[in-house]
Scaffold this motif. Structure first.
Motif, PDB file in Angstrom:
ATOM      1  N   GLU A 135       0.829  -1.206   0.000  1.00  0.00           N
ATOM      2  CA  GLU A 135       0.000   0.000   0.000  1.00  0.00           C
ATOM      3  C   GLU A 135       0.865   1.259   0.000  1.00  0.00           C
ATOM      4  O   GLU A 135       0.565   2.240  -0.695  1.00  0.00           O
ATOM      5  CB  GLU A 135      -0.941  -0.015   1.204  1.00  0.00           C
ATOM      6  CG  GLU A 135      -2.033  -1.075   1.104  1.00  0.00           C
ATOM      7  CD  GLU A 135      -2.907  -1.134   2.343  1.00  0.00           C
ATOM      8  OE1 GLU A 135      -2.472  -0.615   3.406  1.00  0.00           O
ATOM      9  OE2 GLU A 135      -4.031  -1.687   2.266  1.00  0.00           O
ATOM     10  N   ALA A 156       1.048   4.100  -2.972  1.00  0.00           N
ATOM     11  CA  ALA A 156       0.895   5.533  -2.690  1.00  0.00           C
ATOM     12  C   ALA A 156       2.084   6.309  -3.242  1.00  0.00           C
ATOM     13  O   ALA A 156       1.927   7.410  -3.791  1.00  0.00           O
ATOM     14  CB  ALA A 156       0.752   5.756  -1.186  1.00  0.00           C
ATOM     15  N   ALA A 204      -2.609   5.236  -4.812  1.00  0.00           N
ATOM     16  CA  ALA A 204      -3.265   4.822  -3.560  1.00  0.00           C
ATOM     17  C   ALA A 204      -4.754   4.584  -3.751  1.00  0.00           C
ATOM     18  O   ALA A 204      -5.351   3.746  -3.076  1.00  0.00           O
ATOM     19  CB  ALA A 204      -3.035   5.879  -2.476  1.00  0.00           C
ATOM     20  N   ASP A 205      -5.362   5.294  -4.699  1.00  0.00           N
ATOM     21  CA  ASP A 205      -6.805   5.168  -4.913  1.00  0.00           C
ATOM     22  C   ASP A 205      -7.175   4.046  -5.883  1.00  0.00           C
ATOM     23  O   ASP A 205      -8.355   3.849  -6.191  1.00  0.00           O
ATOM     24  CB  ASP A 205      -7.373   6.491  -5.438  1.00  0.00           C
ATOM     25  CG  ASP A 205      -6.748   6.913  -6.758  1.00  0.00           C
ATOM     26  OD1 ASP A 205      -5.583   6.517  -7.023  1.00  0.00           O
ATOM     27  OD2 ASP A 205      -7.405   7.631  -7.532  1.00  0.00           O
ATOM     28  N   LYS A 206      -6.164   3.299  -6.349  1.00  0.00           N
ATOM     29  CA  LYS A 206      -6.423   2.258  -7.355  1.00  0.00           C
ATOM     30  C   LYS A 206      -6.153   0.853  -6.828  1.00  0.00           C
ATOM     31  O   LYS A 206      -6.143  -0.098  -7.617  1.00  0.00           O
ATOM     32  CB  LYS A 206      -5.542   2.489  -8.593  1.00  0.00           C
ATOM     33  CG  LYS A 206      -5.753   3.828  -9.288  1.00  0.00           C
ATOM     34  CD  LYS A 206      -7.126   3.918  -9.928  1.00  0.00           C
ATOM     35  CE  LYS A 206      -7.270   5.210 -10.723  1.00  0.00           C
ATOM     36  NZ  LYS A 206      -8.627   5.348 -11.312  1.00  0.00           N
ATOM     37  N   ASN A 234      -7.783  -1.415  -5.377  1.00  0.00           N
ATOM     38  CA  ASN A 234      -8.798  -2.448  -5.612  1.00  0.00           C
ATOM     39  C   ASN A 234      -9.226  -2.530  -7.076  1.00  0.00           C
ATOM     40  O   ASN A 234     -10.147  -3.289  -7.412  1.00  0.00           O
ATOM     41  CB  ASN A 234     -10.015  -2.208  -4.718  1.00  0.00           C
ATOM     42  CG  ASN A 234      -9.675  -2.374  -3.245  1.00  0.00           C
ATOM     43  OD1 ASN A 234      -8.991  -3.315  -2.859  1.00  0.00           O
ATOM     44  ND2 ASN A 234     -10.125  -1.440  -2.416  1.00  0.00           N
ATOM     45  N   SER A 235      -8.584  -1.753  -7.932  1.00  0.00           N
ATOM     46  CA  SER A 235      -8.896  -1.789  -9.364  1.00  0.00           C
ATOM     47  C   SER A 235      -8.190  -2.978 -10.018  1.00  0.00           C
ATOM     48  O   SER A 235      -7.228  -3.529  -9.469  1.00  0.00           O
ATOM     49  CB  SER A 235      -8.436  -0.497 -10.041  1.00  0.00           C
ATOM     50  OG  SER A 235      -9.103   0.626  -9.498  1.00  0.00           O
ATOM     51  N   GLN A 240      -0.518   3.994 -15.788  1.00  0.00           N
ATOM     52  CA  GLN A 240      -0.842   3.495 -14.453  1.00  0.00           C
ATOM     53  C   GLN A 240      -0.396   2.040 -14.297  1.00  0.00           C
ATOM     54  O   GLN A 240       0.148   1.651 -13.259  1.00  0.00           O
ATOM     55  CB  GLN A 240      -2.341   3.627 -14.197  1.00  0.00           C
ATOM     56  CG  GLN A 240      -2.797   5.072 -14.015  1.00  0.00           C
ATOM     57  CD  GLN A 240      -4.313   5.199 -13.989  1.00  0.00           C
ATOM     58  OE1 GLN A 240      -5.032   4.417 -14.611  1.00  0.00           O
ATOM     59  NE2 GLN A 240      -4.809   6.200 -13.278  1.00  0.00           N
TER      60      GLN A 240
END
Length: 245
Positions: free
Chosen positions: A121, A125, A130-132, A134-135, A144
């Motif tokens: 994690e 970040a 950090a916002d991806k 679970n993608s 990306q």
């Protein structure tokens, strides 16, 4: 002392000699760029350094310790110390971003997922994702996905990061985000050997640059020397053509 040393390395694919007496060293925390025409041997050096190609002659040393390519245990040790990121991301499409980053430390190294997850994690970040976590890969842009691949390599805690044309498969507008990630690693003191056609970036980020042709290091020096005042005619010819474009 050099952290990574290639001393008179030669290698071949069958009868085709692809490396011919390569001498390169990379200091701890140093970034060395490899440039040259296609087929010059740049990526082959990285294959040797990940145990994918056994050298015919010469010696590789990491932290002053020679690597015996005849011993699988020593090749595993080499792979523990040097991680590679290729131009193709090679992410597992059925795993989330977080799972892709965690899979090698847990499945290959046998570490506990609960120990690896905070590190994964943190690295995601660090590369701005950090916002991806679970993608899935097909939900990400190429840039990306390449940053996930870099985080995956870093999650193995390598001493040396090898980057093989990591922007070559990207659309031009996505290149900068990957280069920004690599720039941050250099600022953090990561030891890196970078193969790239991004000449402006190699010039900016590298402490030293090696120009290769025909399986040999033709010239090795500072970016200013290689790009502004090359000593060898072969280097001048290559740089001149590149800069004209």
């Amino acid at each position: 002392m050099a952290h990574l040393e290639l001393d008179n390395i030669s290698a071949a694919y069958g009868k085709l000699r692809v490396l011919d007496g390569i001498d390169i060293s990379v200091g701890s925390g140093e970034t060395v760029g490899l440039i040259g025409p296609s087929g010059s041997g740049k990526s082959t050096i990285l294959r040797v350094l990940t145990g994918l190609l056994k050298p015919e002659a010469g010696q590789v040393r990491v932290g002053g310790e020679p690597i015996n390519f005849d011993k699988p245990a020593e090749i595993r040790r080499l792979r523990d110390r040097a991680a590679i990121v290729f131009q193709q991301y090679n992410l597992f499409q059925n795993l989330t971003v977080l799972e892709n980053v965690m899979i090698a430390p847990t499945k290959v190294r046998g570490r506990k997922p609960r120990d690896v997850r905070p590190e994964a994690e943190h690295l995601l970040a660090k590369v701005g994702l950090a916002d991806k976590i679970n993608s899935y890969p097909d939900q990400l842009s190429g840039g990306q996905q390449q940053r996930v691949a870099i985080a995956r390599g870093l999650c193995l805690k390598p001493e040396i990061l090898l980057l093989d044309e990591v922007t070559a498969a990207l659309d031009p507008e996505l290149v900068s985000e990957v280069l920004d990630t690599i720039r941050g690693l250099a600022e953090d003191g990561m030891t890196m050997l970078i193969v790239s056609h991004e000449m402006g970036f190699i010039r900016e980020i590298s402490a030293r640059v090696a120009f290769m042709a025909d399986g040999k290091v033709v010239e090795l020096g500072s970016p200013a020397q290689i790009f502004d005042a090359p000593e060898k005619e072969r280097t001048r010819d290559f740089v001149g053509k590149i800069l004209r474009h």
